[in-house]
Motif scaffolding. Structure first.
Motif, PDB file in Angstrom:
ATOM      1  N   ASP A 172       0.664  -1.008   0.312  1.00 35.82           N
ATOM      2  CA  ASP A 172       0.301  -0.259   0.586  1.00 35.82           C
ATOM      3  C   ASP A 172       0.836   1.458  -0.179  1.00 35.82           C
ATOM      4  OD1 ASP A 172      -2.642  -0.929   0.536  1.00 35.82           O
ATOM      5  OD2 ASP A 172      -1.800  -1.634   2.130  1.00 35.82           O
ATOM      6  N   SER A 173       1.794   1.172   1.104  1.00 39.56           N
ATOM      7  CA  SER A 173       3.099   2.354   0.707  1.00 39.56           C
ATOM      8  C   SER A 173       3.576   2.692  -0.814  1.00 39.56           C
ATOM      9  CB  SER A 173       4.089   2.421   1.655  1.00 39.56           C
ATOM     10  OG  SER A 173       3.531   2.109   3.148  1.00 39.56           O
ATOM     11  N   THR A 174       3.552   1.397  -1.323  1.00 42.29           N
ATOM     12  CA  THR A 174       4.279   1.529  -2.659  1.00 42.29           C
ATOM     13  C   THR A 174       3.312   2.040  -3.459  1.00 42.29           C
ATOM     14  OG1 THR A 174       5.848  -0.671  -2.370  1.00 42.29           O
ATOM     15  CG2 THR A 174       5.616   0.276  -4.402  1.00 42.29           C
ATOM     16  N   ILE A 175       2.339   1.976  -3.637  1.00 47.19           N
ATOM     17  CA  ILE A 175       0.968   2.645  -4.573  1.00 47.19           C
ATOM     18  C   ILE A 175       1.553   3.574  -3.898  1.00 47.19           C
ATOM     19  CG2 ILE A 175      -0.997   2.598  -5.005  1.00 47.19           C
ATOM     20  CD1 ILE A 175      -1.817  -0.923  -4.611  1.00 47.19           C
ATOM     21  N   GLU A 176       1.056   4.340  -2.790  1.00 46.68           N
ATOM     22  CA  GLU A 176       1.061   5.424  -2.843  1.00 46.68           C
ATOM     23  C   GLU A 176       1.972   6.628  -3.359  1.00 46.68           C
ATOM     24  OE1 GLU A 176       0.582   9.609  -1.698  1.00 46.68           O
ATOM     25  OE2 GLU A 176      -1.001   7.844  -1.672  1.00 46.68           O
ATOM     26  N   ASN A 177       3.646   5.368  -3.208  1.00 45.76           N
ATOM     27  CA  ASN A 177       4.807   6.323  -3.701  1.00 45.76           C
ATOM     28  C   ASN A 177       4.904   6.697  -5.321  1.00 45.76           C
ATOM     29  OD1 ASN A 177       5.982   6.239  -1.484  1.00 45.76           O
ATOM     30  ND2 ASN A 177       7.146   4.986  -1.795  1.00 45.76           N
ATOM     31  N   VAL A 178       3.720   5.445  -6.070  1.00 47.68           N
ATOM     32  CA  VAL A 178       3.607   5.823  -7.159  1.00 47.68           C
ATOM     33  C   VAL A 178       2.074   6.927  -7.853  1.00 47.68           C
ATOM     34  CG1 VAL A 178       2.579   4.337  -9.361  1.00 47.68           C
ATOM     35  CG2 VAL A 178       4.361   3.434  -7.678  1.00 47.68           C
ATOM     36  N   ALA A 179       1.233   6.917  -6.801  1.00 47.66           N
ATOM     37  CA  ALA A 179       0.478   7.988  -6.834  1.00 47.66           C
ATOM     38  C   ALA A 179       1.176   9.387  -6.753  1.00 47.66           C
ATOM     39  CB  ALA A 179      -0.644   7.779  -4.879  1.00 47.66           C
ATOM     40  N   ARG A 180       1.920   9.328  -5.935  1.00 50.13           N
ATOM     41  CA  ARG A 180       2.284  10.907  -5.652  1.00 50.13           C
ATOM     42  C   ARG A 180       3.677  11.019  -6.873  1.00 50.13           C
ATOM     43  NH1 ARG A 180       7.224  11.730  -0.947  1.00 50.13           N
ATOM     44  NH2 ARG A 180       7.676  13.773  -1.376  1.00 50.13           N
ATOM     45  N   LEU A 181       4.148  10.171  -7.103  1.00 49.94           N
ATOM     46  CA  LEU A 181       5.071  10.246  -8.734  1.00 49.94           C
ATOM     47  C   LEU A 181       3.920  10.650 -10.115  1.00 49.94           C
ATOM     48  CD1 LEU A 181       7.486   9.683 -10.486  1.00 49.94           C
ATOM     49  CD2 LEU A 181       6.989   7.659 -10.682  1.00 49.94           C
ATOM     50  N   ALA A 182       3.099   9.794  -9.638  1.00 55.56           N
ATOM     51  CA  ALA A 182       2.201  10.538 -10.925  1.00 55.56           C
ATOM     52  C   ALA A 182       1.558  12.161 -10.898  1.00 55.56           C
ATOM     53  CB  ALA A 182       1.265   9.528 -10.938  1.00 55.56           C
ATOM     54  N   ARG A 183       0.659  11.579  -9.534  1.00 54.13           N
ATOM     55  CA  ARG A 183       0.105  13.214  -9.240  1.00 54.13           C
ATOM     56  C   ARG A 183       1.067  14.658  -9.161  1.00 54.13           C
ATOM     57  NH1 ARG A 183      -1.371  10.798  -4.773  1.00 54.13           N
ATOM     58  NH2 ARG A 183       0.189  11.944  -4.089  1.00 54.13           N
ATOM     59  N   GLU A 184       2.414  14.144  -8.547  1.00 56.42           N
ATOM     60  CA  GLU A 184       3.304  15.804  -8.372  1.00 56.42           C
ATOM     61  C   GLU A 184       4.347  15.396  -9.307  1.00 56.42           C
ATOM     62  OE1 GLU A 184       3.369  15.612  -4.202  1.00 56.42           O
ATOM     63  OE2 GLU A 184       1.312  15.382  -3.776  1.00 56.42           O
ATOM     64  N   GLY A 185       4.965  14.560  -9.456  1.00 51.85           N
ATOM     65  CA  GLY A 185       6.262  14.559  -9.835  1.00 51.85           C
ATOM     66  C   GLY A 185       5.799  14.180 -11.711  1.00 51.85           C
ATOM     67  N   MET A 186       4.993  14.314 -11.981  1.00 48.81           N
ATOM     68  CA  MET A 186       4.444  14.461 -13.251  1.00 48.81           C
ATOM     69  C   MET A 186       3.799  15.334 -13.839  1.00 48.81           C
ATOM     70  SD  MET A 186       4.345   9.428 -13.750  1.00 48.81           S
ATOM     71  CE  MET A 186       4.901  10.974 -15.874  1.00 48.81           C
ATOM     72  N   HIS A 187       3.412  16.310 -12.742  1.00 45.65           N
ATOM     73  CA  HIS A 187       2.551  17.333 -13.609  1.00 45.65           C
ATOM     74  C   HIS A 187       3.475  18.307 -14.470  1.00 45.65           C
ATOM     75  CE1 HIS A 187      -0.185  20.403 -13.083  1.00 45.65           C
ATOM     76  NE2 HIS A 187       0.679  21.007 -12.256  1.00 45.65           N
ATOM     77  N   LYS A 188       4.713  18.720 -14.344  1.00 44.73           N
ATOM     78  CA  LYS A 188       5.215  19.390 -15.689  1.00 44.73           C
ATOM     79  C   LYS A 188       5.686  18.567 -16.665  1.00 44.73           C
ATOM     80  CE  LYS A 188       8.910  22.715 -16.191  1.00 44.73           C
ATOM     81  NZ  LYS A 188      10.271  21.925 -16.819  1.00 44.73           N
ATOM     82  N   THR A 189       5.766  17.136 -16.555  1.00 46.91           N
ATOM     83  CA  THR A 189       5.562  16.637 -17.776  1.00 46.91           C
ATOM     84  C   THR A 189       4.406  16.817 -18.312  1.00 46.91           C
ATOM     85  OG1 THR A 189       7.179  14.976 -16.357  1.00 46.91           O
ATOM     86  CG2 THR A 189       5.860  13.912 -18.558  1.00 46.91           C
ATOM     87  N   ASP A 190       3.288  16.292 -17.487  1.00 51.58           N
ATOM     88  CA  ASP A 190       2.141  16.605 -18.134  1.00 51.58           C
ATOM     89  C   ASP A 190       1.695  18.041 -19.103  1.00 51.58           C
ATOM     90  OD1 ASP A 190      -0.316  15.479 -18.428  1.00 51.58           O
ATOM     91  OD2 ASP A 190      -1.264  16.088 -17.196  1.00 51.58           O
ATOM     92  N   ARG A 191       2.097  18.934 -18.526  1.00 57.21           N
ATOM     93  CA  ARG A 191       2.151  20.166 -19.028  1.00 57.21           C
ATOM     94  C   ARG A 191       3.400  20.165 -20.693  1.00 57.21           C
ATOM     95  NH1 ARG A 191       3.348  22.393 -13.750  1.00 57.21           N
ATOM     96  NH2 ARG A 191       4.893  23.343 -15.049  1.00 57.21           N
ATOM     97  N   GLU A 192       4.091  19.772 -20.197  1.00 59.69           N
ATOM     98  CA  GLU A 192       5.656  19.654 -21.751  1.00 59.69           C
ATOM     99  C   GLU A 192       5.010  18.860 -22.659  1.00 59.69           C
ATOM    100  OE1 GLU A 192       8.215  21.471 -22.588  1.00 59.69           O
ATOM    101  OE2 GLU A 192       7.655  22.300 -20.937  1.00 59.69           O
ATOM    102  N   ILE A 193       3.677  17.540 -22.032  1.00 61.68           N
ATOM    103  CA  ILE A 193       3.056  16.839 -23.483  1.00 61.68           C
ATOM    104  C   ILE A 193       2.299  17.357 -24.388  1.00 61.68           C
ATOM    105  CG2 ILE A 193       2.038  15.181 -23.290  1.00 61.68           C
ATOM    106  CD1 ILE A 193       3.194  13.250 -21.414  1.00 61.68           C
ATOM    107  N   LEU A 194       1.737  18.313 -23.356  1.00 62.23           N
ATOM    108  CA  LEU A 194      -0.047  18.680 -23.869  1.00 62.23           C
ATOM    109  C   LEU A 194       1.014  20.046 -24.792  1.00 62.23           C
ATOM    110  CD1 LEU A 194      -3.049  19.540 -24.224  1.00 62.23           C
ATOM    111  CD2 LEU A 194      -2.502  20.961 -22.021  1.00 62.23           C
TER     112      LEU A 194
END
Length: 427
Positions: free
Chosen positions: A396-418
């Protein structure tokens, strides 16, 4: 099992496993458009739609079904306004006949449909404004595909949610999800409670996979897998089935899909590999349905922490879900399933989402392969440990780490992709 958790998990399955025809983002736009026309009471002369970046991203390259091959948000708006059924939810275009394709195309040509990028912190947001003969209508959808939070007629609210989280389809709290309870629920759930839900998932998703493997849809990833690899291998067949469903769906196939976490592709990836393995292993129908409960809920659990749309490819979550469901079919329970998920998440959690399109089928194949590999790695006596990258102690903690990566860490990535995709749109 605690009855409050039991009811919550059952509610989540009922809310998530619903049918949709076509890619769910443009179809959600068509739903809003059909609802807006109903509210306006006449054919709009002008349409303006403001959407979050991820809606724009996922509507750019897929064919809107029952439009004669049209793509994009303008097509989705036109289809919903000209021919959509506002009562049909995500099957809003399912009853559109071929005779009406020209009507949709003509509406696009003769009426202004303005598409804007919304300035909002929400990853899922649709704000549609229609006008004609001095009257106006507005529909706002937020966070979930059918979650209407505002309806206005001539500037006056007809319906307004108390807050953006709860609109016309207030959802059960996903925070109750965890792997141990998911496994316990799958073992304890009464078949009578899930039968109709899972029946439909098996029937719909199997049908579109079959169409993808027999027709000439998209990049034909499913057919290519079967022709270039060992088609007798159940792993190849599992990947091919899921990919074939996406081949058809991304290219305008009119067959519906039972979605998971708001996504048809995730619905296909979470279900079809488990169905294929159950047939290979000779599992009973009940065993298959319980394994699909595991796969669906594991997928939903991961996506709940990430959000409906992001730069993180949701097929990764569904591939992990499929791996967990396959482990369940083999007799695995909490330990086996937990290790399968962690092993899978350790490998391709960086796969990005660059919009809905034919290549999604190939990403699904890779994600399913990864989920199955996570289970095979466990069977071989190997695993990834806390401290190995984003892996930490406890599934469950690993799933939360991945969620954090996707939700927060990849926010700038999302903007660049768009940004890249918007530049490509101008080419």
């Amino acid at each position: 099992m605690d009855q409050e958790i039991y009811r919550a998990y059952l509610d989540i399955l009922k809310e998530e496993l619903i049918p949709a025809m076509g890619c769910t983002e443009p179809v959600a736009v068509a739903c809003a458009a059909a609802k807006g026309r109903e509210l306006l009471g006449l054919l709009p002369e002008r349409c303006e739609i403001s959407v979050s970046g991820n809606i724009l991203k996922n509507a750019k390259s897929v064919i809107v079904p029952n439009t004669g091959g049209l793509k994009g948000l303008e097509a989705a708006v036109a289809a919903g306004v000209a021919a959509g059924d506002p009562a049909a939810s995500l099957e809003v275009l399912s009853a559109v006949s071929k005779e009406r394709f020209q009507e949709i195309g003509d509406y696009m040509e003769r009426h202004e449909i303005r598409v804007l990028l919304a300035e909002t912190g929400e990853n899922f947001h649709i704000d549609l404004r229609l006008s004609a003969a001095g009257h106006s209508a507005r529909v706002v959808v937020s966070r979930r595909h059918t979650n209407i939070i505002l309806l206005e007629k001539d500037g006056e609210p007809v319906f307004q949610a108390e807050d953006e989280a709860g609109g016309a389809d207030g959802a059960a709290d996903r925070r109750v999800l965890n792997i141990r309870d998911i496994v316990a629920f799958a073992e304890a759930v009464r078949m009578s409670d899930i039968e109709s839900i899972i029946d439909r998932q098996v029937a719909y998703n199997t049908a579109i996979a079959r169409e993808g493997l027999t027709g000439n849809w998209g990049a034909q990833i499913g057919k290519t897998l079967l022709s270039h690899y060992d088609g007798t291998d159940v792993v190849v067949r599992a990947k091919a089935a899921a990919a074939a469903g996406s081949d058809a769906r991304m290219s305008g196939c009119q067959l519906p899909v039972v979605i998971v976490s708001g996504s048809g592709n995730q619905g296909l990836a979470a279900s079809l590999p488990v169905i294929e393995f159950a047939g290979h292993l000779g599992n009973s129908r009940e065993a298959l349905y319980r394994a699909l409960v595991v796969s669906n809920l594991v997928t939903i659990y991961q996506k709940a922490g990430i959000g409906r749309l992001s730069a993180f490819c949701g097929a990764v979550c569904a591939g992990c879900g499929a791996g967990a469901g396959i482990a369940f079919l083999h007799g695995g329970r909490y330990d086996e399933i937990a290790h399968t998920i962690v092993n899978a998440l350790a490998v391709i959690s960086g796969m990005t989402c660059d919009g809905a399109k034919p290549s999604c089928a190939a990403k699904i194949a890779a994600a399913v392969d990864n989920g199955i590999f996570g289970y095979k790695l466990y069977l071989a006596g190997h695993q990834f440990y806390a401290g190995d990258g984003i892996v930490t102690k406890g599934v469950d903690s690993t799933i939360e780490n991945v969620a954090r990566l996707a939700r927060e860490g990849m926010h700038k990535t999302d903007r660049e992709i768009l940004s890249i995709m918007v530049e490509n749109r101008r080419i």
